[in-house]
Structure formats: structure tokens, C-alpha cells
Design a protein around this motif. Structure first.
Motif, PDB file in Angstrom:
ATOM      1  N   PHE A 228       0.801  -1.234   0.000  1.00 37.41           N
ATOM      2  CA  PHE A 228       0.000   0.000   0.000  1.00 37.41           C
ATOM      3  C   PHE A 228       0.829   1.276   0.000  1.00 37.41           C
ATOM      4  O   PHE A 228       0.278   2.368  -0.032  1.00 37.41           O
ATOM      5  CB  PHE A 228      -0.952   0.005   1.213  1.00 37.41           C
ATOM      6  N   GLY A 229       2.149   1.148   0.041  1.00 39.03           N
ATOM      7  CA  GLY A 229       2.991   2.336  -0.014  1.00 39.03           C
ATOM      8  C   GLY A 229       3.763   2.570   1.262  1.00 39.03           C
ATOM      9  O   GLY A 229       3.330   2.193   2.360  1.00 39.03           O
ATOM     10  N   GLU A 230       4.911   3.173   1.119  1.00 34.95           N
ATOM     11  CA  GLU A 230       5.787   3.448   2.257  1.00 34.95           C
ATOM     12  C   GLU A 230       5.062   4.257   3.322  1.00 34.95           C
ATOM     13  O   GLU A 230       4.362   5.222   3.030  1.00 34.95           O
ATOM     14  CB  GLU A 230       7.024   4.214   1.777  1.00 34.95           C
ATOM     15  N   GLY A 231       5.199   3.837   4.562  1.00 31.42           N
ATOM     16  CA  GLY A 231       4.584   4.550   5.676  1.00 31.42           C
ATOM     17  C   GLY A 231       3.146   4.172   5.946  1.00 31.42           C
ATOM     18  O   GLY A 231       2.513   4.740   6.849  1.00 31.42           O
ATOM     19  N   PHE A 232       2.612   3.191   5.196  1.00 30.78           N
ATOM     20  CA  PHE A 232       1.189   2.851   5.359  1.00 30.78           C
ATOM     21  C   PHE A 232       0.912   2.271   6.744  1.00 30.78           C
ATOM     22  O   PHE A 232      -0.086   2.613   7.367  1.00 30.78           O
ATOM     23  CB  PHE A 232       0.747   1.858   4.281  1.00 30.78           C
ATOM     24  N   LYS A 233       1.790   1.409   7.241  1.00 30.78           N
ATOM     25  CA  LYS A 233       1.598   0.834   8.581  1.00 30.78           C
ATOM     26  C   LYS A 233       1.495   1.938   9.625  1.00 30.78           C
ATOM     27  O   LYS A 233       0.622   1.896  10.513  1.00 30.78           O
ATOM     28  CB  LYS A 233       2.760  -0.091   8.926  1.00 30.78           C
ATOM     29  N   GLU A 234       2.362   2.939   9.509  1.00 30.26           N
ATOM     30  CA  GLU A 234       2.347   4.053  10.466  1.00 30.26           C
ATOM     31  C   GLU A 234       1.051   4.862  10.340  1.00 30.26           C
ATOM     32  O   GLU A 234       0.510   5.332  11.347  1.00 30.26           O
ATOM     33  CB  GLU A 234       3.557   4.949  10.234  1.00 30.26           C
ATOM     34  N   ARG A 235       0.541   5.009   9.121  1.00 36.57           N
ATOM     35  CA  ARG A 235      -0.708   5.747   8.914  1.00 36.57           C
ATOM     36  C   ARG A 235      -1.897   5.007   9.519  1.00 36.57           C
ATOM     37  O   ARG A 235      -2.784   5.616  10.125  1.00 36.57           O
ATOM     38  CB  ARG A 235      -0.938   5.989   7.423  1.00 36.57           C
ATOM     39  N   VAL A 236      -1.909   3.687   9.366  1.00 34.34           N
ATOM     40  CA  VAL A 236      -2.980   2.887   9.971  1.00 34.34           C
ATOM     41  C   VAL A 236      -2.915   3.006  11.491  1.00 34.34           C
ATOM     42  O   VAL A 236      -3.934   3.229  12.157  1.00 34.34           O
ATOM     43  CB  VAL A 236      -2.861   1.400   9.560  1.00 34.34           C
ATOM     44  N   THR A 237      -1.712   2.871  12.027  1.00 34.26           N
ATOM     45  CA  THR A 237      -1.528   2.986  13.473  1.00 34.26           C
ATOM     46  C   THR A 237      -2.034   4.323  13.978  1.00 34.26           C
ATOM     47  O   THR A 237      -2.786   4.395  14.959  1.00 34.26           O
ATOM     48  CB  THR A 237      -0.032   2.832  13.843  1.00 34.26           C
ATOM     49  N   GLN A 238      -1.655   5.402  13.301  1.00 34.86           N
ATOM     50  CA  GLN A 238      -2.057   6.731  13.734  1.00 34.86           C
ATOM     51  C   GLN A 238      -3.555   6.924  13.639  1.00 34.86           C
ATOM     52  O   GLN A 238      -4.176   7.563  14.507  1.00 34.86           O
ATOM     53  CB  GLN A 238      -1.340   7.802  12.907  1.00 34.86           C
ATOM     54  N   ALA A 239      -4.166   6.366  12.601  1.00 35.01           N
ATOM     55  CA  ALA A 239      -5.624   6.476  12.445  1.00 35.01           C
ATOM     56  C   ALA A 239      -6.337   5.812  13.623  1.00 35.01           C
ATOM     57  O   ALA A 239      -7.326   6.342  14.152  1.00 35.01           O
ATOM     58  CB  ALA A 239      -6.064   5.844  11.129  1.00 35.01           C
ATOM     59  N   LEU A 240      -5.842   4.666  14.048  1.00 36.65           N
ATOM     60  CA  LEU A 240      -6.447   3.970  15.192  1.00 36.65           C
ATOM     61  C   LEU A 240      -6.263   4.770  16.475  1.00 36.65           C
ATOM     62  O   LEU A 240      -7.192   4.917  17.276  1.00 36.65           O
ATOM     63  CB  LEU A 240      -5.825   2.584  15.344  1.00 36.65           C
ATOM     64  N   LEU A 241      -5.066   5.319  16.666  1.00 37.36           N
ATOM     65  CA  LEU A 241      -4.786   6.088  17.885  1.00 37.36           C
ATOM     66  C   LEU A 241      -5.551   7.397  17.915  1.00 37.36           C
ATOM     67  O   LEU A 241      -5.859   7.924  18.993  1.00 37.36           O
ATOM     68  CB  LEU A 241      -3.283   6.357  18.000  1.00 37.36           C
ATOM     69  N   ASP A 242      -5.869   7.934  16.724  1.00 34.08           N
ATOM     70  CA  ASP A 242      -6.571   9.223  16.640  1.00 34.08           C
ATOM     71  C   ASP A 242      -8.090   9.093  16.730  1.00 34.08           C
ATOM     72  O   ASP A 242      -8.794  10.107  16.764  1.00 34.08           O
ATOM     73  CB  ASP A 242      -6.225   9.920  15.320  1.00 34.08           C
ATOM     74  N   LEU A 243      -8.606   7.871  16.744  1.00 37.90           N
ATOM     75  CA  LEU A 243     -10.063   7.680  16.743  1.00 37.90           C
ATOM     76  C   LEU A 243     -10.695   8.328  17.969  1.00 37.90           C
ATOM     77  O   LEU A 243     -10.352   8.006  19.105  1.00 37.90           O
ATOM     78  CB  LEU A 243     -10.383   6.182  16.715  1.00 37.90           C
ATOM     79  N   GLU A 244     -11.634   9.233  17.723  1.00 37.36           N
ATOM     80  CA  GLU A 244     -12.302   9.935  18.824  1.00 37.36           C
ATOM     81  C   GLU A 244     -13.822   9.824  18.746  1.00 37.36           C
ATOM     82  O   GLU A 244     -14.524  10.369  19.594  1.00 37.36           O
ATOM     83  CB  GLU A 244     -11.905  11.414  18.822  1.00 37.36           C
ATOM     84  N   ASP A 245     -14.333   9.127  17.726  1.00 31.70           N
ATOM     85  CA  ASP A 245     -15.778   8.967  17.569  1.00 31.70           C
ATOM     86  C   ASP A 245     -16.316   8.169  18.757  1.00 31.70           C
ATOM     87  O   ASP A 245     -16.098   6.970  18.880  1.00 31.70           O
ATOM     88  CB  ASP A 245     -16.061   8.227  16.255  1.00 31.70           C
ATOM     89  N   ARG A 246     -17.041   8.868  19.643  1.00 32.43           N
ATOM     90  CA  ARG A 246     -17.484   8.258  20.894  1.00 32.43           C
ATOM     91  C   ARG A 246     -18.409   7.073  20.650  1.00 32.43           C
ATOM     92  O   ARG A 246     -18.307   6.028  21.321  1.00 32.43           O
ATOM     93  CB  ARG A 246     -18.206   9.309  21.745  1.00 32.43           C
ATOM     94  N   GLU A 247     -19.298   7.186  19.687  1.00 29.89           N
ATOM     95  CA  GLU A 247     -20.239   6.102  19.399  1.00 29.89           C
ATOM     96  C   GLU A 247     -19.506   4.859  18.897  1.00 29.89           C
ATOM     97  O   GLU A 247     -19.815   3.735  19.297  1.00 29.89           O
ATOM     98  CB  GLU A 247     -21.270   6.557  18.366  1.00 29.89           C
ATOM     99  N   LEU A 248     -18.518   5.073  18.040  1.00 34.16           N
ATOM    100  CA  LEU A 248     -17.747   3.951  17.501  1.00 34.16           C
ATOM    101  C   LEU A 248     -16.899   3.303  18.594  1.00 34.16           C
ATOM    102  O   LEU A 248     -16.853   2.069  18.717  1.00 34.16           O
ATOM    103  CB  LEU A 248     -16.871   4.437  16.353  1.00 34.16           C
ATOM    104  N   LEU A 249     -16.244   4.097  19.410  1.00 35.91           N
ATOM    105  CA  LEU A 249     -15.460   3.560  20.513  1.00 35.91           C
ATOM    106  C   LEU A 249     -16.344   2.804  21.501  1.00 35.91           C
ATOM    107  O   LEU A 249     -15.978   1.731  21.986  1.00 35.91           O
ATOM    108  CB  LEU A 249     -14.705   4.679  21.231  1.00 35.91           C
ATOM    109  N   ASP A 250     -17.521   3.346  21.790  1.00 36.28           N
ATOM    110  CA  ASP A 250     -18.437   2.699  22.728  1.00 36.28           C
ATOM    111  C   ASP A 250     -18.911   1.346  22.217  1.00 36.28           C
ATOM    112  O   ASP A 250     -19.255   0.459  22.999  1.00 36.28           O
ATOM    113  CB  ASP A 250     -19.648   3.592  23.000  1.00 36.28           C
ATOM    114  N   SER A 251     -18.925   1.183  20.899  1.00 38.73           N
ATOM    115  CA  SER A 251     -19.398  -0.079  20.335  1.00 38.73           C
ATOM    116  C   SER A 251     -18.406  -1.211  20.588  1.00 38.73           C
ATOM    117  O   SER A 251     -18.773  -2.386  20.507  1.00 38.73           O
ATOM    118  CB  SER A 251     -19.648   0.069  18.835  1.00 38.73           C
TER     119      SER A 251
END
Length: 279
Positions: A228-251
Motif C-alpha cells: 500500500f505504499g511506504e509509511g502505510f503501517k504508520e498511517r494505519v496505526t495513527q488512524a487507530l490512535l486518533d479515533l475519537e468517535d465516541r459512538e464507535l469507541l463505545d461499540s
């Protein structure tokens, strides 16, 4: 006369980033949760993201091994098993509650005449007992470990009948109905079901809780940067760490996602070997 020639190149086919999750709860809940997660990741990563449900813990591990999925929401044990099969794969994020703070509850139907206990006692002997999935950390591995530690015997020598419900929600329903007198469920499922008013506490109660241990995590497959391209693993990791959607987290349910690493799950590997699930 000049004739222009057009070079027609093959169309660029965008790769789809596919993930799965262990089926630890009812399928309808999982589809709702992870469909929302796929949408979130697709927006954050700017790639097509698809969630693929599976029918068993073993199927989730197989899909990861066979590169049918590149990311998975695993339990502690299934994550260790999957990473062993695909060297270079990494645990990249876990729930705040999963960082050595996870516990399993032993729950009992009122007909068992059991009261909350400080340690597993002989009162349990001869009762009927159900685990969750055979591959579950919180529904089988850790509960079995503590049963063996307390009694010096395997579960089927302690209880009159031992079952495997398949997931935590089903364990809860089986004990609540009295089909099994005692069962093991993870505390997050119990907590969420109780908050939602889905537990009849006149019929079932917690009688014992394990010491804490590390559990669920997101594991990413080796080789995603090449695909998927250089740095993709880091981008996925950051997306997970940045998740703030309360409804999604609560699920999930989780407060947030925090960094994880393979080393954090060495205690699970140790217990897996002691119980005989891991080589």
C-alpha cells in the motif's frame, strides 16, 4: 502526414485494505461495529477499506495467515498465534482497557447456589461450566489457567460437564437461562450488556473475577508498506490512535486506542504454553 499515436496503459487498480475480527459477540453487533470502523479507516487512509466477517477464531487467524486480510482485531491469544504464523506482523494498537487491565468474570445461575468468592473454591466442583470459544483469551485461556491453578486439575475433572458456547454473548445467555450453572465471560461484554439492560441479575451474578492480563489488540500483517505504499503501517496505526468517535469507541466498547507492541503479549504466550494451547 503526421499521425498521432495514443499509448493506452492498463488501468490502475486500487488495492483494497481488508480487515477482520474474532467473532467474540453476536454477528449483528460485530457487523455494525466494524462497518463503522471500515468507513472511518477509509476516510482516514484515503483507500478502499473492507471488513470481512468470519465464523470462528480459527478462521480469523487463517485469513490473516493467507493474506486475505491485512489487519485484524484479535484477542490476546489469537494475536500471538497469528503473528507466529506471519513473522514480521505487529500489534500496533490496543484498547486502554486491554493494557494489562483486562479481566474475566465467572458468572453463575441462581440455581447453583453460589455466592461471590475471593478465590475459586471447592463449591464449584461438580457444577456445569461453559467457556466461550476454544480460542478465546478471556473466555477460555485465562479462565482455564486459573481453574488449573486453583484445583490442580483440568476443567473436565473439576466440573460435571464442560461446554464451549462460541462467544461471550452466548455464554451469558446460557448461564442466564440455567443451561449451564457457571460460565466465563469477559468483563467488557458483561459491563455493556448490563448497561444496556440485557442481563437479568435476578438469575445470574458475578461470583469471581480473574487477576488482570493484557488482551485485545489490532495486529497488522507484515508487508503492508510494500502493498500500500511506504509509511502505510504508520498511517494505519495513527488512524487507530486518533479515533475519537465516541459512538464507535463505545461499540467496542473502549475508552480509546493506545499504542501496543508484540512484547506486551508475552504473558499470554507463557500462559498458552502452560495450559497446552501453544507449543
Amino acid at each position: 502526414m503526421f499521425t498521432a499515436s495514443l499509448m493506452i496503459s492498463a488501468p490502475v487498480v486500487a488495492e483494497t485494505f481488508v480487515f477482520t475480527a474474532i467473532p467474540d459477540e453476536d454477528e449483528t453487533k460485530l457487523i455494525e461495529r466494524f462497518s463503522g470502523m471500515a468507513e472511518y479507516l477509509s476516510q482516514e487512509l484515503d483507500v478502499d477499506v473492507r471488513y470481512v466477517p468470519v465464523k470462528s477464531y480459527a478462521a480469523a487467524i487463517s485469513a490473516f495467515r493467507n493474506n486475505q486480510v491485512q489487519l485484524a482485531w484479535f484477542g490476546g491469544l489469537s494475536g500471538v498465534q497469528a503473528r507466529d504464523l506471519v513473522p514480521g506482523s505487529e500489534a500496533i494498537a490496543q484498547g486502554t482497557e486491554d493494557a494489562s487491565n483486562f479481566v474475566s468474570h465467572f458468572i453463575a445461575h441462581k440455581s447453583a447456589n453460589l455466592e461471590p468468592m475471593d478465590e475459586l473454591s471447592e463449591e464449584l466442583r461438580g457444577k456445569t461450566f461453559t467457556f466461550g470459544s476454544k480460542g478465546s483469551t478471556s473466555g477460555r485461556l485465562m479462565p482455564e489457567y486459573h481453574i488449573r491453578e486453583a484445583f490442580g486439575e483440568a476443567p473436565d475433572e473439576v466440573f460435571s460437564r464442560v461446554g464451549y458456547s462460541g462467544n461471550h454473548t452466548r455464554t451469558l445467555r446460557l448461564v442466564e437461562a440455567g443451561t449451564y450453572q457457571v460460565g466465563a465471560v469477559n468483563f467488557k461484554v458483561w459491563q455493556k450488556e448490563k448497561e444496556d439492560g440485557n442481563i437479568d441479575t435476578d438469575q445470574v451474578q458475578i461470583i469471581w473475577t480473574t487477576p488482570p492480563y493484557p488482551n485485545y489488540q489490532w495486529t497488522i500483517r507484515a508487508g503492508v508498506n510494500e502493498k500500500f505504499g511506504e509509511g502505510f503501517k504508520e498511517r494505519v496505526t495513527q488512524a487507530l490512535l486518533d479515533l475519537e468517535d465516541r459512538e464507535l469507541l463505545d461499540s467496542f466498547p473502549r475508552t480509546s486506542f493506545i499504542p501496543a507492541s508484540n512484547d506486551l503479549y508475552e504473558p499470554i504466550r507463557k500462559v498458552g504454553k502452560e495450559v497446552g494451547i501453544l507449543d
